[in-house]
Scaffold this active site. Structure first.
Site, short mmCIF file in Angstrom:
data_model
loop_
_atom_site.label_atom_id
_atom_site.label_comp_id
_atom_site.label_asym_id
_atom_site.label_seq_id
_atom_site.Cartn_x
_atom_site.Cartn_y
_atom_site.Cartn_z
N GLU A 278 -7.36 0.78 -4.26
CA GLU A 278 -7.33 0.66 -2.80
C GLU A 278 -8.66 0.20 -2.18
O GLU A 278 -8.66 -0.73 -1.38
CB GLU A 278 -6.86 1.99 -2.19
CG GLU A 278 -5.35 2.16 -2.42
CD GLU A 278 -4.86 3.60 -2.36
OE1 GLU A 278 -5.62 4.46 -1.89
OE2 GLU A 278 -3.72 3.84 -2.76
N ASP B 163 0.88 -1.17 0.00
CA ASP B 163 0.00 0.00 0.00
C ASP B 163 0.92 1.22 0.00
O ASP B 163 1.55 1.53 1.00
CB ASP B 163 -0.89 -0.01 1.25
CG ASP B 163 -1.69 1.28 1.41
OD1 ASP B 163 -1.63 2.15 0.52
OD2 ASP B 163 -2.38 1.43 2.45
N ASP C 204 -13.20 5.22 1.42
CA ASP C 204 -11.78 5.27 1.77
C ASP C 204 -11.28 6.72 1.76
O ASP C 204 -11.11 7.33 0.71
CB ASP C 204 -11.00 4.42 0.74
CG ASP C 204 -9.48 4.44 0.98
OD1 ASP C 204 -9.02 5.17 1.87
OD2 ASP C 204 -8.77 3.72 0.26
N LYS D 205 2.62 11.47 -3.36
CA LYS D 205 1.60 10.76 -4.15
C LYS D 205 0.64 11.73 -4.82
O LYS D 205 0.10 11.46 -5.88
CB LYS D 205 0.84 9.83 -3.21
CG LYS D 205 -0.15 8.92 -3.87
CD LYS D 205 -0.59 7.87 -2.85
CE LYS D 205 -1.83 7.14 -3.27
NZ LYS D 205 -2.25 6.20 -2.22
N1 LIG Z 1 -7.14 9.07 14.88
C1 LIG Z 1 -7.15 9.83 13.79
N2 LIG Z 1 -8.02 10.86 13.67
C2 LIG Z 1 -8.03 11.64 12.57
N3 LIG Z 1 -7.22 11.49 11.54
C3 LIG Z 1 -6.33 10.48 11.60
C4 LIG Z 1 -6.25 9.60 12.70
N4 LIG Z 1 -5.27 8.71 12.46
C5 LIG Z 1 -4.76 9.02 11.25
N5 LIG Z 1 -5.39 10.08 10.73
C6 LIG Z 1 -5.11 10.75 9.46
O1 LIG Z 1 -5.20 9.78 8.43
C7 LIG Z 1 -4.34 10.14 7.36
C8 LIG Z 1 -3.49 8.96 7.00
O2 LIG Z 1 -4.32 7.90 6.69
P1 LIG Z 1 -3.80 6.68 5.84
O3 LIG Z 1 -2.55 6.13 6.42
O4 LIG Z 1 -4.95 5.78 5.66
O5 LIG Z 1 -3.50 7.46 4.50
P2 LIG Z 1 -2.63 7.01 3.28
O6 LIG Z 1 -2.94 5.60 2.96
O7 LIG Z 1 -1.23 7.35 3.53
O8 LIG Z 1 -3.19 7.99 2.19
P3 LIG Z 1 -3.95 7.72 0.81
O9 LIG Z 1 -4.72 6.46 0.98
O10 LIG Z 1 -4.80 8.93 0.65
O11 LIG Z 1 -2.88 7.65 -0.19
C9 LIG Z 1 -3.51 11.31 7.84
O12 LIG Z 1 -4.04 12.49 7.29
C10 LIG Z 1 -3.70 11.26 9.34
O13 LIG Z 1 -3.59 12.54 9.90
MG LIG Z 2 -4.52 4.64 1.87
#
Ligand SMILES: Nc1ncnc2c1ncn2[C@@H]1O[C@H](COP(=O)(O)OP(=O)(O)OP(=O)(O)O)[C@@H](O)[C@H]1O
Ligand SMILES: [Mg+2]
Lengths: 218, 617
Positions: B170, B9, B192, B72
């Protein structure tokens, strides 16, 4: 391909079951280890299965496909009949389009006044209702009639299909135009129902087969 | 076993790698040496080499110009697309044609090269886990990614030395992870919301087939945007409350990339706290003053409400495209860190009228699904099949700049379309096809994927019959073939991607990736030591500035000596010496820390302030 009788009225659950079976058989996922050529062939087959299902699962697309098949059989390449809608409908659509054009130039100057807006919205509702009726008729009674018709009756039903399809295309186009002018809340649904990417295209977006592009180069 | 395929991922904020455990048949995330499953998608270009993940993230505020995050959002894009956003990014984005280029660490890099660094780190993590080399991967992308963005992701894999055998969407991957045990047959909506992108997919799950009915989304909407609105709001508040200090010191925070990064990170941390707490205190120490304020969940919700609202339109469109209404949805699955925000959950629940699933960790579920798809491709699972769709309509430009749609959006892939073309001038040998993706009627409003030039033998106008086949493969990536029917000769096609890399460029980048190797373990540890030293130096500096009058001259002198020693050590290459000097500064400031803590408590300040001034010990 799906091993079902060639009828317009289709058992959709059965069709789906057979589609899943075929999709499994031909999906590239299960042939990763095959040589490149073989994989390309499977990819092409898989694309074909998907396209066939897309056409067959939608009753209107089924009718359109049938019309194309029958037309292709009767007419020579190039002079496929353009679908014709009843003249009364054409006249009516023309009038709405005119009113629309006027409303648009109004809107360009300032906001659309409420009464015009209401009239247009009302018109759109009525067009949508008729569109739905037309689709139900196509998918239901007309399709069933074709399935049980004797060969001699078929040309008449085919003509009815073509007229219904053309009517539907006009209704869609005009109601999409109305949505475009009215804008606002219906945007989300309007696009999907009336957008140009439905199973059929409105007459203005596509004429015959194939594009004709390619400007002289060098 | 060299046929092993891992699932990755590649997230905006965090990336993960997973595999299916043969023994249990279940997907598992591979953690790093310290047991952390997430690898922050942050890459720092330092003079000593490239640093990725947690150490890079920790230096975000210190080296903002050379530390790349959220890359990204730049994948497969042109300068014009991102120039609004670029204003908020602390690293430099170069103006120019074609795909985006960044100027970091004294050289130019493209987004796929930056992503490749992240992929390579995950590849190595997997190799350490298995004790053998890993060459193949399934990599996930947002469902709403267009062709250029997918291609860029594949290129990133190649640069990292990975054969990306499949690009998976995803939300669909997430449904596979859930599908293993938790989903019954029926219609599922996957919502998502991650760090940078939003996707919604509607699927029918039946007989082991996961058939995507429709997909929609926004590739520029996520937690990053929440952080940004909050940071801007804080910036205004700081300006209003501390204008005296700011004017006195002639500071314009908005123009100070380090301060803006601190602000962004603090905003994100507060946002995350507000997911589980009703109120929180933000404390931000600046050079001349400390900013502190209470914030409630309602404050945050007011700020992000419009952003959350922007996700609902795509949900409705996906439903309409699937020919369904909200009542037809049997289950709702939440994916992505931003779905932990209570307001997001409420809105999703209102829209679908169902309590959403969130049993699987929303950070990990996409990687787990990628591992499942990898296992399917490797032949390990034969009863599951994923049938995905192409998210955007594909067409070609015809006369008058109108788009002629060949493959409508939400068509099951693989899929193909054929069109016949001819020439309009005598002796014409070149036919130019402009391929577009998008839902608008005019070519200029759609995304240009590229130009394809067909070369044919000269013939009178209208004579050639060129059959062009557009195939969208199972990755959602376009392939074009052409044949002139009269001569039955395959017409040669030259592809000119609008926002992509050509073969030669990818080749050069693969070579570059060896030249600019990731810092080796020794160097990495040295960089970490320096980072830590920097942090301690900053905190010690602040403590001295705010509390010098609270301690005696001797103590102050001792601290200053320790600080000077650390500065000297930091400029050298001796890691142990830096460590020792860092510890010495910590020890020298211990008492001052206590005094400040006391003062802070007496001044009715939260204890957090003092720890933030002095650093966590
Ligand atoms: N407990 C929480 N409350 C609010 N936001 C959160 C929490 N935990 C993580 N996040 C937010 O979630 C986001 C990251 O999520 P995730 O890891 O699913 O994204 P990613 O997979 O990196 O991004 P994408 O899927 O968009 O490419 C960040 O913006 C983070 O600040
Ligand atoms: Mg993601």
């Amino acid at each position: 391909m799906f091993g079902l009788p060639r009828k317009l009225v289709v058992d959709s659950a059965e069709l789906q079951r057979r589609f899943y079976a075929l999709a499994r058989e031909h999906h590239p996922d299960f042939h990763q280890a095959a040589p490149a050529e073989e994989r390309a062939r499977i990819e092409a087959t898989s694309a074909l299965v998907n396209a066939a299902y897309r056409t067959l699962r939608d009753p209107i697309a089924r009718v359109e496909y049938l019309v194309r098949l029958e037309e292709g059989r009767e007419t020579k390449e190039g002079d496929i009949d353009k679908p014709k809608a009843p003249p009364a409908l054409l006249q009516e659509m023309f009038e709405i389009q005119e009113a629309l054009a006027e409303a648009r130039s109004e809107a360009a100057k300032g906001a659309l006044d409420e009464t015009t807006r209401a009239t247009l919205a009302e018109q759109r509702e009525s067009l949508r209702a008729r569109l739905k009726d037309e689709e139900t008729r196509l998918a239901g009674p007309l399709s069933a009639r074709w399935d049980s018709a004797a060969p001699a009756e078929r040309p008449a039903i085919l003509a009815a299909f073509k007229e219904a399809l053309a009517t539907r295309a006009y209704l869609r186009t005009v109601s999409a135009d109305l949505t475009e002018t009215l804008g606002g809340d219906t945007e989300a649904f309007g696009r999907a129902i009336e957008g140009r990417h439905g199973s059929a295209e409105a007459p203005r977006t596509r004429g015959g087969m194939g594009g004709h592009i390619g400007a002289p180069h060098q | 076993m060299s046929s092993r395929i891992i699932g990755i991922d590649l997230g905006t904020t965090n990336s993960l790698v997973a595999y299916v455990d043969e023994a249990t048949g279940l997907p598992r995330v591979i953690p790093d040496a310290d047991g952390r499953p997430l690898l922050p998608s942050v890459v720092a270009f330092t003079p000593d080499g490239i640093v990725v993940g947690e150490p890079a993230r920790r230096q975000l505020a210190r080296r903002p110009a050379d530390t790349v995050y959220s890359v990204k959002r730049l994948m497969g894009r042109g300068f014009e697309d991102v120039k609004d956003e670029a204003r908020y990014l602390p690293f430099r984005i170069l103006a120019g044609e074609g795909l985006v280029r960044l100027a970091v660490g004294g050289r130019e890099v493209t987004p796929p090269e930056v992503s490749a660094v992240v992929l390579k780190a995950l590849k190595e993590r997997a190799e350490r886990h298995f004790g053998e080399s890993v060459e193949k991967a399934v990599v996930t992308v947002p469902a709403y990614f267009n062709d250029a963005q997918r291609q860029a992701t594949k290129d990133a894999g190649r640069i990292a030395g990975l054969d990306v055998v499949r690009i998976v969407n995803e939300p669909t991957a997430a449904s596979l992870a859930y599908g293993l045990h938790r989903l019954s047959e029926g219609v599922v909506a996957v919502y998502d919301l991650g760090g940078g992108t939003f996707d919604v997919s509607i699927l029918r799950v039946k007989d082991g087939v996961f058939e995507v009915l429709a997909t929609n989304g926004d590739t520029h909407l996520g937690g990053d945007d929440f952080d940004r609105v909050l940071a801007l709001w804080l910036l205004e508040d700081i300006a209003a409350r501390h204008h005296t200090e700011l004017d006195r010191d002639c500071v314009d925070l908005a123009r100070d990339p380090e301060a803006m990064q601190e602000l962004r990170l603090a905003a994100e941390a507060a946002k995350i706290r507000l997911s589980s707490e009703e109120r929180t205190t933000l404390t931000l120490p600046f050079a001349g003053f400390t900013y502190r304020r209470e914030m409630t969940r309602a404050d945050l919700e007011r700020l992000v409400e419009p952003l959350v609202g922007r996700t609902l339109g795509p949900c409705r469109r996906a439903l309409a495209d699937a020919g369904l209404s909200a009542a037809d949805i049997d289950e709702v699955v939440l994916v992505g860190g931003s779905t932990r925000v209570p307001l997001v959950r409420r809105r999703v629940q209102e829209l679908f009228g169902k309590t959403p699933h969130s049993q699987l960790n929303p950070d990990e579920v996409v990687a787990l699904g990628a591992a499942v798809q990898a296992h399917i491709l490797a032949g390990g699972i034969t009863n599951m099949l994923l049938l995905d769709v192409t998210p955007l309509s594909l067409g070609i430009e015809s006369l008058g700049g109108i788009v002629n749609v060949l493959i409508p959006r939400n068509t099951t892939i693989p899929t193909s379309a054929r069109e016949m073309f001819t020439t309009s001038a005598d002796g014409q040998t070149l036919v130019d096809l402009h391929v577009l993706q998008g839902e608008r009627e005019l070519a200029k409003d759609c995304r240009s994927l590229g130009r394809f030039e067909l070369r044919i033998d000269p013939m009178p106008a209208g004579m050639p019959k060129i059959e062009v086949t557009f195939l969208i493969d199972a990755n959602g990536i376009l392939q074009v073939q052409a044949k002139e029917q009269r001569s039955d000769k395959a017409a040669s096609i030259e592809v000119k991607p609008t926002y992509g890399l050509n073969e030669a460029e990818v080749g050069r980048m693969i070579e570059d990736s060896f030249t600019y190797a990731e810092a080796d373990v020794e160097t990495r540890m040295l960089i970490e030591a320096r980072n830590e030293a920097d942090t301690v130096l900053v905190h010690a500096g602040r403590a001295l500035k705010q509390g010098a009058h609270l301690v005696d001259v001797a103590e102050r002198a001792a601290i200053e000596t320790a600080v000077a020693a650390l500065r000297a050590a930091r400029s050298g290459d001796d890691r142990d010496r830096i460590h020792e000097a860092t510890t010495a500064v910590n020890r020298a400031t211990e008492h001052l820390a206590e005094v400040l803590m006391d003062a802070a408590l007496k001044g009715a300040l939260g204890s957090r302030r003092a720890t933030e001034i002095l650093g966590e010990r």
